[in-house]
Write an enzyme that holds these catalytic residues in place. Structure first.
Site, short mmCIF file in Angstrom:
data_model
loop_
_atom_site.label_atom_id
_atom_site.label_comp_id
_atom_site.label_asym_id
_atom_site.label_seq_id
_atom_site.Cartn_x
_atom_site.Cartn_y
_atom_site.Cartn_z
N SER A 24 0.82 -1.22 0.00
CA SER A 24 0.00 0.00 0.00
C SER A 24 0.85 1.27 0.00
CB SER A 24 -0.92 0.02 1.22
OG SER A 24 -0.16 0.02 2.43
N ASN A 111 -2.80 -1.47 13.55
CA ASN A 111 -4.23 -1.23 13.37
C ASN A 111 -4.66 0.15 13.87
OD1 ASN A 111 -4.17 -3.81 12.42
ND2 ASN A 111 -5.44 -4.71 14.04
N THR A 156 -38.68 26.82 -13.44
CA THR A 156 -39.06 25.58 -12.76
C THR A 156 -39.43 24.59 -13.86
OG1 THR A 156 -41.43 26.14 -12.59
CG2 THR A 156 -39.99 26.82 -10.76
N HIS A 157 -39.14 23.32 -13.66
CA HIS A 157 -39.40 22.28 -14.67
C HIS A 157 -38.69 22.61 -16.00
CE1 HIS A 157 -42.59 20.63 -12.07
NE2 HIS A 157 -42.90 21.90 -11.86
N SER A 278 -12.64 23.41 -30.98
CA SER A 278 -12.84 22.12 -31.63
C SER A 278 -11.69 21.85 -32.60
CB SER A 278 -14.16 22.12 -32.39
OG SER A 278 -14.23 21.03 -33.30
N LYS A 284 -16.07 26.95 -32.71
CA LYS A 284 -16.54 26.45 -31.42
C LYS A 284 -15.83 27.09 -30.22
CE LYS A 284 -19.15 23.73 -30.66
NZ LYS A 284 -18.98 22.28 -30.58
N ASN A 286 -16.15 25.79 -26.41
CA ASN A 286 -16.78 24.77 -25.58
C ASN A 286 -16.51 24.99 -24.09
OD1 ASN A 286 -17.64 23.41 -27.94
ND2 ASN A 286 -15.67 22.38 -28.09
N GLU A 291 -18.01 21.09 -18.01
CA GLU A 291 -18.33 19.73 -18.45
C GLU A 291 -17.50 18.69 -17.69
OE1 GLU A 291 -17.79 19.66 -22.66
OE2 GLU A 291 -19.59 20.83 -23.08
N TYR A 318 -10.35 -5.47 12.71
CA TYR A 318 -9.66 -5.09 11.47
C TYR A 318 -9.64 -6.23 10.47
CZ TYR A 318 -6.18 -3.37 8.19
OH TYR A 318 -5.55 -2.96 7.05
#
Length: 488
Positions: A24, A111, A156-157, A278, A284, A286, A291, A318
């Site tokens: 680890s 532990n 709304t909606h 793009s 473009k 973007n 995103e 553990y």
């Protein structure tokens, strides 16, 4: 090669592939500094309790300081043969101070050490995320103040509902992040419990002073049950939940930015520094940063799910499965920090197409509720007002006109109490100023709230002087897997 920390019972060395599978160090090297702090506090306590001498304690602490310096200077590499960072430090200490270094493990186990180190590390991570959220809230407050009078369409909606101010919309984002702060403050309290001294699971016969160590390390209290202490990962799950909530909120913010930037909408624009073009379409622009933030939200939610699934079937105490918790939560933290580094800087670049926003706000009979309120304030019960205005809207639709352009005689066909003052009441640009109830959209409310958020703080003046979008950026070096280390 046999592992000197546990191989006394074994004749064979660990299979090389098993070693590579089970190590680890590649993740828990991030706990190096935390482990050094814990070891030093533990050594000092062993001296205070007369388990080791003052001279021994001093030598151990000096040895640990030397190890830390070597590590920071790149002169100490970590070996996967020792499985984890904790055993690497213990062996390095033994090399530095001789057999005295082996005494550091009295009154503790890996532990409880692992859990203590992780809690220290996560506590620092919580503090950094809280700072980043504050940065984002302050950026929102600054931008909201600048846009306190800007009329903006409210939905709304996903349908036009009522006009608002853009500043009010931004302050809704602030409320989301403020709740995230509150959640993280609670998580910090949960984390701030020290398990060290619980040993493997049953506690220790050594006359240690756990509260002394807790005080040295800044823990608020100590764990009450040694079995629960070494097997508890609720604090990791709680942190993962908070991270997923932060990312969910950032994703919702990003979704709105993406929608507003749509070519057909063009309500808001983002600085080019946060967008890309793009490879084939020259025109473009973007919104890649929003995103990507929206996309990274899935990783944070996945981390929470992974941790819950990881823990759901584990009996006390553990189990080695729990080693996986670090990579999961650290990856989530890294994503949150990377997004929070960018979001405040992005928000400070937002520009609103005010003419288009006002035009959108006037569409779709968005002032119909203002008309219903007008009737109600003249004594008509609201439910009746609602029905009357619904009929007026249908009438206006048939005439292909707006409420503002509807003649007074047409209003009077539906209610005789409507007078010339109705046009002022339903004027979009005027109506937002009337929404003065606490928490409402009026410019005066936005200004008051925005100033309250950041006024007590000193915001870096470089932004105002040099348009420095990097004003809130702090390094996350040392708290994420990006830190460069030497592993052999």
């Amino acid at each position: 090669m046999k592992n000197a920390t546990w191989s006394g019972r074994f004749k064979k060395s660990l299979d090389k592939e098993v070693l590579e599978f089970s190590e680890s160090v590649s993740v828990d090297h991030l706990l190096f500094d935390s482990d050094i702090k814990v070891c030093m506090a533990h050594a000092q306590m062993l001296c205070e309790c007369k388990i080791i001498t003052k001279s021994e304690s001093n030598k151990i602490c000096k040895g640990l300081q030397t190890i830390q310096k070597k590590y920071n200077d790149g002169k100490l590499s970590l070996s996967i043969n020792l499985e984890d960072v904790h055993m690497n430090i213990e062996q390095a200490l033994t090399k530095e101070v001789g057999d005295l270094g082996k005494k550091i493990h009295m009154g503790r186990s890996r532990n409880d050490l692992v859990s203590t180190d992780l809690r220290l590390y996560l506590r620092d991570c919580v503090d950094l995320i809280l700072k980043k959220i504050k940065d984002t809230r302050y950026a929102i407050a600054i931008t909201a103040l600048d846009n306190s009078n800007v009329v903006f369409p409210g939905y709304t909606h996903m349908q036009l509902a009522q006009p608002i101010t853009f500043g009010h919309h931004l302050l809704a984002w602030h409320e989301m992040l403020q709740r995230d702060e509150q959640r993280l403050d609670s998580v910090r309290e949960v984390i701030n419990v020290m398990p060290l001294g619980s040993a493997a699971l049953s506690g220790t016969p050594y006359p240690i002073d756990r509260k002394s160590v807790a005080k040295k390390l800044g823990f608020k209290t100590i764990s009450a049950n040694s079995m629960d202490a070494v097997s508890d990962r609720d604090f990791v799950c709680d942190f993962a939940y908070s991270c997923s909530m932060v990312m969910m909120h950032l994703s919702r913010i990003s979704e709105e930015l993406i929608y507003w930037m749509n070519t057909h909408i063009k309500l808001v624009d983002i600085d080019e520094a946060f967008c890309t073009g793009s490879s084939i379409m020259p025109q473009k622009k973007n919104p890649d940063v929003p995103e990507l933030i929206r996309g990274k939200c899935g990783s944070a939610i996945g981390a929470l799910t992974s941790l819950l699934v990881l823990m759901k079937g584990l009996p006390l105490t553990y189990n080695r499965d729990m080693q996986e918790d670090k990579g999961i939560i650290i990856a989530s933290i890294s994503e949150v920090l990377s997004c929070l580094n960018l979001m405040p800087r992005l928000i400070l670049t937002l520009t609103v197409n005010q003419k288009r926003a006002l035009s959108f706000s006037k569409q779709g009979y968005s002032n119909a509720t203002d008309l219903a309120d007008y009737l109600t304030m003249k004594g008509t019960p609201f439910r009746d007002s609602h029905e009357i205005v619904g009929k007026i809207v249908r009438h206006a639709e048939l005439k292909n006109t707006t409420l503002d352009d509807l003649p007074l005689k047409d209003f009077n066909k539906f209610s005789k109490i409507i007078g010339d003052d109705v046009y002022s009441a339903i004027n979009i640009e005027k109506s937002i100023h009337k929404k003065i109830a606490s928490g409402s959209t009026s410019p005066v409310n936005v200004k008051k709230s925005a100033k309250k958020i950041y006024q007590p703080r000193i915001i870096n003046s470089l932004y105002f002087e040099n348009n420095n979008f990097g004003m809130f950026h702090d390094s996350i070096e040392g708290l994420t897997p990006r830190k460069k280390i030497r592993i052999r």
